[in-house]
Design a protein around this motif. Structure first.
Motif, PDB file in Angstrom:
ATOM      1  N   ASN A 303       0.755  -0.919  -0.053  1.00  0.00           N
ATOM      2  CA  ASN A 303       0.112  -0.009   0.127  1.00  0.00           C
ATOM      3  C   ASN A 303       0.639   1.335   0.096  1.00  0.00           C
ATOM      4  OD1 ASN A 303      -2.900  -1.411  -0.022  1.00  0.00           O
ATOM      5  ND2 ASN A 303      -3.080  -1.421   2.021  1.00  0.00           N
ATOM      6  N   GLY A 326       0.066   1.732  -3.537  1.00  0.00           N
ATOM      7  CA  GLY A 326      -1.386   2.139  -3.200  1.00  0.00           C
ATOM      8  C   GLY A 326      -1.298   4.009  -3.205  1.00  0.00           C
ATOM      9  N   LYS A 328      -1.681   6.089  -0.961  1.00  0.00           N
ATOM     10  CA  LYS A 328      -2.151   6.837   0.170  1.00  0.00           C
ATOM     11  C   LYS A 328      -2.022   8.369   0.140  1.00  0.00           C
ATOM     12  CE  LYS A 328       0.861   5.306   2.746  1.00  0.00           C
ATOM     13  NZ  LYS A 328       2.385   5.357   3.906  1.00  0.00           N
ATOM     14  N   ARG A 329      -2.831   7.980   1.812  1.00  0.00           N
ATOM     15  CA  ARG A 329      -3.173  10.075   2.020  1.00  0.00           C
ATOM     16  C   ARG A 329      -1.774  10.892   2.156  1.00  0.00           C
ATOM     17  NH1 ARG A 329      -8.373  11.071   4.515  1.00  0.00           N
ATOM     18  NH2 ARG A 329      -8.030   9.126   4.724  1.00  0.00           N
ATOM     19  N   GLU A 353      -6.071   1.360  -1.233  1.00  0.00           N
ATOM     20  CA  GLU A 353      -6.704   2.796  -0.750  1.00  0.00           C
ATOM     21  C   GLU A 353      -7.615   3.774  -2.853  1.00  0.00           C
ATOM     22  OE1 GLU A 353      -7.018   4.683   1.820  1.00  0.00           O
ATOM     23  OE2 GLU A 353      -5.627   2.706   2.912  1.00  0.00           O
ATOM     24  N   ARG A 356      -9.007   6.853  -3.542  1.00  0.00           N
ATOM     25  CA  ARG A 356      -8.968   8.027  -3.280  1.00  0.00           C
ATOM     26  C   ARG A 356      -8.067   8.564  -4.212  1.00  0.00           C
ATOM     27  NH1 ARG A 356      -6.202   7.037   0.828  1.00  0.00           N
ATOM     28  NH2 ARG A 356      -8.208   7.537   2.328  1.00  0.00           N
ATOM     29  N   THR A 380     -10.294   1.547   0.794  1.00  0.00           N
ATOM     30  CA  THR A 380     -10.191   3.014   1.259  1.00  0.00           C
ATOM     31  C   THR A 380     -11.112   3.237   1.544  1.00  0.00           C
ATOM     32  OG1 THR A 380     -10.099   3.474  -1.645  1.00  0.00           O
ATOM     33  CG2 THR A 380     -10.193   5.385   0.059  1.00  0.00           C
ATOM     34  N   TRP A 381     -10.071   3.182   3.312  1.00  0.00           N
ATOM     35  CA  TRP A 381     -10.985   4.097   4.155  1.00  0.00           C
ATOM     36  C   TRP A 381     -10.293   5.385   4.981  1.00  0.00           C
ATOM     37  CZ3 TRP A 381     -13.216  -0.297   6.468  1.00  0.00           C
ATOM     38  CH2 TRP A 381     -12.429  -1.535   5.371  1.00  0.00           C
ATOM     39  N   CYS A 385     -11.894   5.542   9.933  1.00  0.00           N
ATOM     40  CA  CYS A 385     -12.029   3.679   9.547  1.00  0.00           C
ATOM     41  C   CYS A 385     -13.087   3.688   8.432  1.00  0.00           C
ATOM     42  CB  CYS A 385     -11.498   2.596  10.369  1.00  0.00           C
ATOM     43  SG  CYS A 385      -9.742   3.146  10.919  1.00  0.00           S
TER      44      CYS A 385
END
Length: 429
Positions: A303, A326, A328-329, A353, A356, A380-381, A385
């Protein structure tokens, strides 16, 4: 990849004097028998021993299928696997050893096997057969005599090692790294867990990485590397895996040792630690100098979104077929977009994810509509969560856009009907 053979196949005592019938499978040509038994091995391997007992003809025809891939598992006393193991050894000691050994092409060792037992089997195979693969799937260290036998007898043999449970080894010696195995020039595929004591990817710490890097550099022929890193936690009841004498270095492959990965085809690096693998510019440039870009076929970052890696390698991996990363944020997806856009024949893409970054990535994903066979859109969280789901209209678009797609995965809520199936995490069509 080797097929697993049911252990029950080894415990069957085959009839030697039973007369062949004049009808049924016994009467068909050998090539037809071979085809039928091959299909049976693929569809229902557990039934093969029963078929082989029906006649001497079928017994002989089934031998190549039943002994092509040996699995060695020595279970505790009273376990049925122990009986299977003993029967197999007796066959290699007996008069039928040549008939068995000449069919063996691969061996998989699943736990600690006595050196003398392994040497018995290898000696018989070297006398009558041709070994092609040797799979070491245990934290036990490979005996020196066994490794020397492999090196001296089969120069083109490929060793695959899967060592993921050193922390659970009862023998304290097996918690240490088996550097003899890791540095073997026959090692072609490695799946391994490395342990670290640090908490930041950009700070030196004690870890398994330096020793692993040096060992792989010594072998120099590894084609597939799959590494998962995790914390080596000290406690009153658990033995530390990383010794205090280890040097403090960045927890990653140490390319300063002159590593050569010119045969590398697959690279998979994932973290279970508090941080991600440090793909800074210096490290990426060094790796680029130590690989043959035309050979690399698969990359798996779990991820993680290795922005610097994507920037460094964009446009220089012409034959990459598999990619996992991933969205990622708090990371930029532009490097990933440029990297995917630079590929020409992507067949498998897995994005963690996915919701996003899906809209941003869609144009470059669509570019591979004529080659993509597998597309996995990971969960995707959001805040606290809470799951974020991909709209079903996107799935309809995907089904209409990718004509060669064979496998599609996405995250759906329980109770939401999707086609004919509903799953709480993945639906594969």
């Amino acid at each position: 990849m080797s097929r697993e053979v049911p252990e029950s196949a080894w415990a069957v005592m085959y009839p030697e004097n039973e007369a062949d019938d004049n009808f049924g499978l016994n009467s068909v040509p050998e090539d037809i028998q071979h085809l039928i038994l091959s299909e049976l091995m693929e569809a229902s391997p557990a039934t093969l021993p029963s078929v082989s007992q029906s006649s001497k003809t079928l017994h002989d025809a089934a031998l190549p299928f039943m002994y092509r891939h040996l699995q060695l598992l020595k279970a505790p006393n009273g376990n049925k696997e122990l009986l299977v193991y003993k029967v197999l050894l007796n066959k290699f000691r007996g008069t039928a050893a040549s008939e068995i050994a000449r069919h063996v092409r691969s061996i998989t060792v699943q736990n600690e096997i006595p050196s003398e037992d392994l040497m018995l089997i290898l000696d018989k195979i070297s006398e009558f057969g041709k070994l092609r693969e040797f799979n070491w799937n245990t934290s036990a260290h490979i005996p020196k005599a066994v490794l020397q036998k492999l090196h001296s007898t089969w120069s083109d043999l490929e060793i695959s090692a899967t060592v993921v449970d050193r922390e659970d080894a009862v023998n304290a010696a097996y918690r240490k790294m088996d550097l003899r195995l890791l540095s073997s020039p026959l090692l072609a595929r490695l799946t391994y867990v490395v342990y670290e004591r640090g908490y930041r990817s950009d700070q030196p710490c004690r870890s398994d990485w330096p020793k692993l890097s040096q060992a792989l550099s010594s072998g120099g022929n590894v084609r597939s590397i799959s590494i998962q890193s995790q914390q080596d936690s000290s406690s009153a009841y658990r033995h530390m895996l990383v010794e205090d004498t280890e040097p403090e270095k960045l927890p990653r492959l140490d390319l300063s040792l002159g590593a050569c990965f010119s045969k590398l085809e697959q690279l998979r690096i994932r973290n279970q630690s508090y941080y991600t693998y440090l793909w800074d510019e210096e490290h990426c440039r060094a790796l680029r100098n130590f690989i043959d870009p035309s050979r690399l076929r698969a990359l798996d970052f779990g991820n993680d979104n290795p922005e610097v890696f994507f920037t460094t390698f964009a446009g220089i991996l012409p034959d990459l077929k598999v990619l996992q990363f991933g969205a990622k944020r708090n990371t930029s997806l532009q490097p990933a977009k440029d990297f995917i856009d630079s590929l020409s024949g992507l067949e498998t893409l897995e994005i963690g994810e996915a919701q996003r970054g899906f809209d941003e990535l869609w144009p470059v994903i669509e570019k591979h509509k004529d080659t993509l066979k597998t597309l996995i859109l990971g969960p995707t969280w959001g805040q606290y969560c809470s799951p974020e789901y991909i709209d079903l209209s996107v799935l309809e678009t995907i089904s209409q856009t990718f004509p060669k797609l064979e496998r599609l995965g996405w995250h759906v809520p329980i109770g939401q009907a999707v086609s004919a199936h509903t799953f709480n995490t993945w639906t594969l069509l």
